[in-house]
Each structure stands twice: as structure tokens, then as C-alpha cells.
Design an enzyme around this catalytic site. Sequence first.
Site, short mmCIF file in Angstrom:
data_model
loop_
_atom_site.label_atom_id
_atom_site.label_comp_id
_atom_site.label_asym_id
_atom_site.label_seq_id
_atom_site.Cartn_x
_atom_site.Cartn_y
_atom_site.Cartn_z
N TYR A 162 -1.39 -0.89 10.31
CA TYR A 162 -1.18 -1.30 9.12
C TYR A 162 -0.45 -0.86 7.95
O TYR A 162 0.02 -1.44 7.55
CB TYR A 162 -2.46 -0.79 8.91
CG TYR A 162 -2.60 -1.39 6.97
CD1 TYR A 162 -3.23 -2.91 6.79
CD2 TYR A 162 -3.40 0.03 6.25
CE1 TYR A 162 -3.18 -2.86 5.51
CE2 TYR A 162 -2.80 -0.44 4.78
CZ TYR A 162 -3.49 -1.54 4.31
OH TYR A 162 -3.58 -2.43 2.50
N SER A 176 0.82 -0.98 0.25
CA SER A 176 0.34 -0.10 -0.01
C SER A 176 1.00 1.32 0.36
O SER A 176 2.14 1.04 0.24
CB SER A 176 -1.09 0.05 0.58
OG SER A 176 -1.79 1.66 1.35
#
Length: 247
Positions: A156, A142
Site C-alpha cells: 500500500y 498517505s
Amino acid sequence: MSVVLVTGGSRGIGAATCVLAAERGHDVVFGYTSDSAAADAVTERVRSLGRAAVAVRGDVAVERDVEALFDAAGELGPLTGVVNNAGITGNSPGRLDEQSAATVRRVLEVNVTGVFLCCRAAVRRMSTRYGGAGGAIVNVTSTAARLGSAGEWVHYAASKAAVETMSFGLAREVAREGVRVNVVAPGSVRTDLHAAAGMPDRPERMAALTPAGRVGEPGEIAEAIIWLLGAGASYATGSVLTVSGGL
């Protein structure tokens, strides 16, 4: 015959990758955690394209589940590509100091340990060191790994940064064993991850911050993944391909 394995293949980017892999002539094995109806839909779509499809329920953080997934792929034929797409946010957006240890621990188990277990299984099956014929691994991370995801999912973001570091090192370890290891780092993508985390409006908020003026679609990320799996990316290893609309 070419077999591609995808984790988290029942929805979002994973599902789009399964379908595109089938369209490009690959048989598909994918893992999923709980939504059998979604898994069945992906299986039917792949088969409608004339390719074999096997869905395996399990948890990538559990070693025996990972082995079962890879064994299922082996029954279809030689494994040529692995896409480590499964990942979670913990579904509790907020500052780092607001996160529970249990949430962070679970995110790391799935997003980091799970990728480690799948990469290890992939190398043991594809590397020439183990008698394999080579192949490609694509780990989905990501842009949060670079941007930090402050105020939402710092834990995350940290897990995705760890996967990128793991990918760099593994790429160097297996480059002369016929295995390429690359990363696709999506920006904000229109999937159900946002609603599951209690932020259904997040894609619209992120669109306003993205130079392209919109969020991505799962199929756009799948295109990048399939390219890195293919012969056209034969000299690419240890790379991060960012697909983020400029963010």
C-alpha cells in the site's frame, strides 16, 4: 457554476470532502464501489446544503466506469476540481513476504491505475490544451509513502509513493495548461479502513506514536483538500501537503 468530482466519496475522507465542497459552494459528483446506503446519505447531506449531488457506482480501476463518472460530472457543469481519494489496503496486514500476488495486484490497480485513469480524464476535460478552462487535481496519498508501513502494508505504501511521483510529473506537464496538481498526505485518520482490515484498535495505537497525541479526523483532511482546490492555492502545484499531526 463549479463542479467538484471525488472518488471514494461515500465514506471517510471522501465523504467529508464532498460535504465540505458543498458548504463552500460547489456541486458534487462522487464515485463509490458498493455501499449504496452510505452514498445516499452523502447525497442527501450535500443536497441539504443547497448544492447538486450525483453518486455514481463503479470501480476506478475500470476505464469505462471512470468515463461514466466524469461524464456525469460534465452533465452538471464545467468540471473545476478532481479529488482522487479512492484507495484500498488489500485488508490483509502483514509483512511483504506474507502478501499474495493477487492482493498486491488489486491494490496497484485501484490505487495507481485508478488514479492514472482519473487524472487522464481530468486533464482531457480541464486542460486548455483540450479546450478546457483549467482546474485543480488533488491526489490523496498517505504518510505511508514516506514511512513505508513496515509490518502492515508495504505494498500500500508503495502504491501511494507511486501516486506522489505521478503527481509531480503530471504537475509539470500541465502547469501551463491551467491545471494544478497537488497531493494531500494524511497520517492516521479515524475512518473505517482500520476495522475493515481487521485492526479496529489501530487508531489508538497510532495516536500513541503521533506527536500530536491523537489521530486525525476526516474533516481535517478535507479542509486541506478543499484549500488546494481553491483560489487561495493558485501558486501551488507539484506539492505534497502532509496532514499528520507531526508524524
